[in-house]
Each structure stands twice: as structure tokens, then as C-alpha cells.
Design an enzyme around this catalytic site. Structure first.
Site, short mmCIF file in Angstrom:
data_model
loop_
_atom_site.label_atom_id
_atom_site.label_comp_id
_atom_site.label_asym_id
_atom_site.label_seq_id
_atom_site.Cartn_x
_atom_site.Cartn_y
_atom_site.Cartn_z
N PRO A 286 14.69 0.54 4.65
CG PRO A 286 16.41 1.01 6.17
CD PRO A 286 16.23 0.43 4.74
NE ARG A 324 1.67 3.57 11.66
CZ ARG A 324 1.47 2.63 12.81
NH1 ARG A 324 1.50 3.21 14.11
NH2 ARG A 324 1.69 1.39 12.41
CB CYS A 354 -16.70 15.93 12.30
SG CYS A 354 -16.46 17.53 13.17
CE1 TYR A 383 5.24 4.56 5.61
CE2 TYR A 383 5.89 3.58 7.56
CZ TYR A 383 6.10 3.81 6.23
OH TYR A 383 6.98 3.07 5.32
C1 LIG Z 1 6.93 1.32 2.08
C2 LIG Z 1 8.06 0.52 1.58
C3 LIG Z 1 9.30 0.48 2.24
C4 LIG Z 1 9.39 0.82 3.65
O1 LIG Z 1 8.97 0.17 4.60
P1 LIG Z 1 8.92 0.05 6.16
O2 LIG Z 1 7.81 -0.85 6.59
O3 LIG Z 1 8.43 1.45 6.72
O4 LIG Z 1 10.34 -0.15 6.32
C5 LIG Z 1 10.31 -0.03 1.57
N1 LIG Z 1 10.22 -0.66 0.44
C6 LIG Z 1 9.00 -0.45 -0.38
C7 LIG Z 1 8.96 -0.74 -1.90
C8 LIG Z 1 7.86 0.18 0.22
O5 LIG Z 1 6.93 0.21 -0.53
#
Ligand SMILES: *Cc1c(COP(=O)(O)O)cnc(C)c1O
Length: 456
Positions: A286, A324, A354, A383
Site C-alpha cells: 500500500p 494531482r 503559468c 503523491y
Molecule cells: C505505485 C505502486 C504501489 C502503490 O500504489 P498505491 O495505489 O499508492 O497503493 C504498489 N506497488 C507497485 C508496484 C507500485 O508501482
């Protein structure tokens, strides 16, 4: 459950008044709640406890050393996607033996670094990469632990830019290719197959796609276990969070109330019957789930621009600080740090960069916001800073970590000097030192206050 609340009309982060943080550290300012991060980590761990899970926090969501340390000190492992992230977890006291290294484009140098550090497993995304890891391991006289990333070809209802588990995406290896690789595997003398991994995308809020992906991949996992002695199944990250109701969802019941959502409890309930019988170690990765709703971005209103067609609230944070909304069209709740009452109005909340895309919220019904007011942009912990840039030569914001009634700076605000660090006008010569006042922090509205040095 997160720890951002109004007490009276003032927004608090745990026990600290958000307005006082903006006064002390300036704006724009990222503020994280340590208690929220730990709470989310522990809830996930608890919900999966029957599987003896290894939680590998996806460092790319937020890679600040203090947050990495906070999680490492609770036994959390890490999911890495670059040599730079490996460097960060080593600096933070994270354990490479509890960490996986994923990504479609690892360099030989990154492979070496991860092998030397004793990574728990590489996550391999293709045949050529497997050959490259085999060569690097041979050169170092080691055996590289690898997991194969299977692309389960399931669509998940999420933004195209964060969907990774469909056949057209660059990630992973198709089921057919995996079967071919299984036949070839004995030829690779310097790798051992330690696991199978999937990761179908990000900000996925229904549990079905996760369940479907796991179901599809289980036959390949069983072969890996029975034929090659694989010990783990890594089911990736991607659990979504509540952006639309981030503030209200501080209600302790929200995890349980959202039964249709992929909350940790619901996710576990649906996946346990599939995963338990495998008898393998289950790894989860996660990112957003742990830190997304544990962070806010504080920003000050600089100006109002009211046109007949549209009203604009111009703030001192920009898309370089939080990309984002511009990149994914994503929604973030925006609330006043101090509530004053008055009628809601409709406005675009925009930054100073800009670009027309520098917009945090379009036609948003919001509380009154006047120059000098502070706003909190919610759900900015994942992020956010990790995707921040210096675009428009804007120094990146400071980051503050709150724990109970305590708060501390975990990344100082960048200075103008930081903007040119490493640059050279003539070969070998650094840019001459700038002797004027150089500071990006807005502590108030007058030029004098804007230019005042930040307190350490
Ligand atoms: C980005 C990523 C995650 C985490 O994704 P979340 O949506 O932030 O939980 C886990 N594993 C891999 C391989 C990723 O590229």
C-alpha cells in the site's frame, strides 16, 4: 481514521492548530499526522493478520525520511522502484530484507545496489530483465531472489494514468509468457524464484478487481510454489481512499460503514478465503492507503479575481507543489483553516504557475475565502510532495510532522540557492553566490514579510 478536525472554528492536526503551523513555518506547507499513518498501517496489518502479512509501504507515495522511519520502526517493509528509494530506506533505517524492488526499467547499477543491500526480492517485469538480473548476480557471485510480476489483465475502474493491470499496459508479464518463463527458468542459474506479484493499479475503490486478479493468478502461484519452492504471493497496492469526503470521513466508523469499498477490512474479508489456503507469505504494497489522508497542504490566499463569468481564488501553492489535480483531474477537498461563516460561493482555486492547468478546484462551491486567509487542501499526503517539482523556479514547500501536541520540521523549505544547486554557468564553475535575500516562504502579504528569512 485520520486526525484532522475542527475544534470550534479552527482546524487541528492531532492536537496542533493548523494556523499556528502556517505562521511558524510559512506556506505552502505540507503537514502530516503521524498518528494517522500509524493507525492506517496497524488497521491493515490487523485485518490481514491471519495471513502473516508483510506490509511493504510503496515509498513513491511519500518518501520523506521521517515517514519512512516512522513505518520502519513499526516493522513495516518497503516497496521500492529505484536506487534512490533504496538509498532513502537505508538512510531511514528501513530493512532491505523486508523490501521488494519493482519497476519496468531497472539499471544494472540499481540491480547491483539492491543485491548488495540484501533485498528480499526483485519484482521482475519481463524476460530481458530476468536475464539482466541473472548476469548481474553471476558477476557478484550471488543468487538473486526474484518474483515475477504477472499482468492479470483485469480492468479496474480508475484513472487511465494509474491503471496497470490491463494487457495494453507496460507493466508485468502475461500469463502465457509466464508459463514459457517457467520452462526456461532452470537455465537462469543465478536467480531463485521467490514469489509471484501482481499490482493492478491505484486508487481502486471496489474490491472486485482485486479479487478477480487474485483468482486469475492463483494457478500460476501454485506452480511457482510447487515447482520452484516460491514462498510468497505479493498482491500489490492500489487500495483507494476517500477524497470526496476526506474531512468527514474522520468519523471513526467510516472504515466499517463503507462496506462496498475496498477498505482494509472488506479487502481482507474477500481475499482471505482465496489466499489462506495457499500457505504462502502474503505481501501487500500500500502507498496511498497509508499516507494519502494523513497529509494536508496549507496554502494562503493571495488574491481574488472576480469576473462576471467566474470567480478565482489565487493561492500561493501551485501545481508544482501538488500536481494531482492537473495530472489526473483529481478531486481534493479544500476547506478554510479558520471558519468564519458567511455564504458559500463558487470559484476556481488556482495557483501562480503559468499554466491554465494550474487549478486545484474548478467551479467549486466553497466557504468564503479572502486574501490572507489560509486554506487546507486535503488528502495531499500521497503523491503530493513526492511528485513536487521546482517548475517556474518555485522552491519546494516545507514538510512538518505532527505527533500529538508536538510538531517538527521534517524537510526545510527550499531556498533560491537550492534552485541552482549543481548548476554551472561556465564549465567547472558554480553559479556565483547570490547575496540578496532569497527565500520562497510566504508568511504574510507584504513584500517585506514575503522576503523575510524562514525561522529554522
Ligand atoms: C505505485 C505502486 C504501489 C502503490 O500504489 P498505491 O495505489 O499508492 O497503493 C504498489 N506497488 C507497485 C508496484 C507500485 O508501482
Amino acid at each position: 481514521m485520520h486526525r484532522f478536525r475542527y475544534q470550534g472554528d479552527s482546524l487541528f492536526v492531532e492536537e496542533v492548530n493548523a494556523a499556528s503551523l502556517a505562521e511558524q513555518y510559512g506556506t505552502p506547507l505540507y503537514v502530516y499526522s503521524a498518528g494517522t499513518v500509524v493507525d492506517h498501517y496497524e488497521r491493515l496489518l490487523l485485518s490481514l493478520r491471519e495471513l502473516n502479512p508483510l506490509v511493504c509501504y510503496a515509498v513513491k507515495a511519500n518518501s520523506n525520511l521521517a515517514l519512512l522511519r516512522l513505518l520502519a520502526s513499526r516493522g513495516c517493509g518497503f516497496d521500492l522502484v529505484s536506487g534512490g528509494e533504496l538509498y532513502r530506506i537505508l538512510r531511514a533505517g528501513g530493512d532491505p530484507a523486508r523490501s521488494t524492488f519493482a519497476g519496468v526499467g531497472k539499471t544494472a547499477r540499481e540491480m547491483e545496489e539492491a543485491l548488495e543491500a540484501g533485498i528480499y526480492s526483485f519484482v521482475v517485469e519481463g524476460r530481458e530483465e530476468l536475464e539482466a538480473i541473472d548476469r548481474v548476480a553471476a558477476r557478484l557471485g550471488k543468487r538473486a531472489p526474484v518474483a515475477l510480476r504477472v499482468n492479470p489483465d483485469v480492468g479496474a475502474k480508475t484513472h487511465a494514468k494509474v491503471k496497470t493491470g490491463v494487457a495494453e499496459s507496460k507493466f508485468g508479464i502475461s500469463a502465457e509468457e509466464i508459463e514459457a518463463l517457467y520452462r526456461e527458468l532452470p537455465r537462469f542459474c543465478h536467480v531463485s524464484l521467490r514469489g509471484i506479484q501482481i499490482h493492478i493499479g491505484s486508487q481502486i475503490r471496489d474490491v472486485e478487481p482485486f479479487e478477480e486478479a487474485v483468482r486469475r493468478v492463483i494457478p500460476l502461484v501454485e506452480i511457482a510454489r510447487d515447482r520452484f519452492g516460491a514462498e510468497f504471493f505479493d498482491i500489490g497496492g492500489g487500495l483507494g481512499i476517500a477524497y470526496e469526503e476526506a474531512l468527514q470521513s474522520g468519523d471513526p466508523g467510516w472504515w466499517e460503514n463503507k462496506a462496498q469499498w475496498a477498505t482494509p477490512a472488506h479487502y481482507a474479508e474477500r481475499l482471505l478465503p482465496l489466499l489462506g489456503p495457499l500457505g504462502l507469505r502474503i505481501v501487500v504494497e500500500p502507498g496511498r492507503l497509508l499516507v494519502g489522508n494523513a497529509g494536508i497542504l496549507l496554502t494562503r490566499v493571495l488574491f481574488r479575481k472576480d469576473r462576471p463569468q467566474k470567480k478565482f481564488v489565487i493561492v500561493d501553492a501551485g501545481m508544482n507543489d501538488l500536481i494531482r489535480p492537473a495530472l489526473y483531474g483529481s478531486f481534493h477537498q479544500i476547506v478554510p483553516v479558520t471558519r468564519r461563516g458567511g455564504e458559500l460561493f463558487e470559484a476556481d482555486v488556482v495557483g501562480p504557475v503559468c499554466e491554465s492547468g494550474d487549478c486545484f478546484a474548478a467551479s467549486r462551491r466553497m466557504a468564503p475565502a479572502e486574501p490572507g486567509d489560509l486554506l487546507a487542501i486535503f488528502s495531499a499526503g500521497a503523491y503530493g510532495f513526492s511528485m513536487a517539482s521546482q517548475y517556474n523556479s518555485r522552491p519546494r514547500p516545507a514538510e512538518v510532522l505532527v505527533e500529538g501536541a508536538n510538531h517538527r520540521l521534517i524537510r526545510r523549505r527550499e531556498s533560491y540557492e537550492d534552485l541552482v544547486r549543481g548548476e554551472a554557468i561556465d564549465e567547472g564553475a558554480a553559479a556565483p553566490e547570490f547575496s540578496g535575500r532569497a527565500d520562497g516562504a510566504n508568511k504574510g502579504l507584504t513584500l517585506d514579510r514575503v522576503n523575510r528569512k524562514e525561522k529554522p
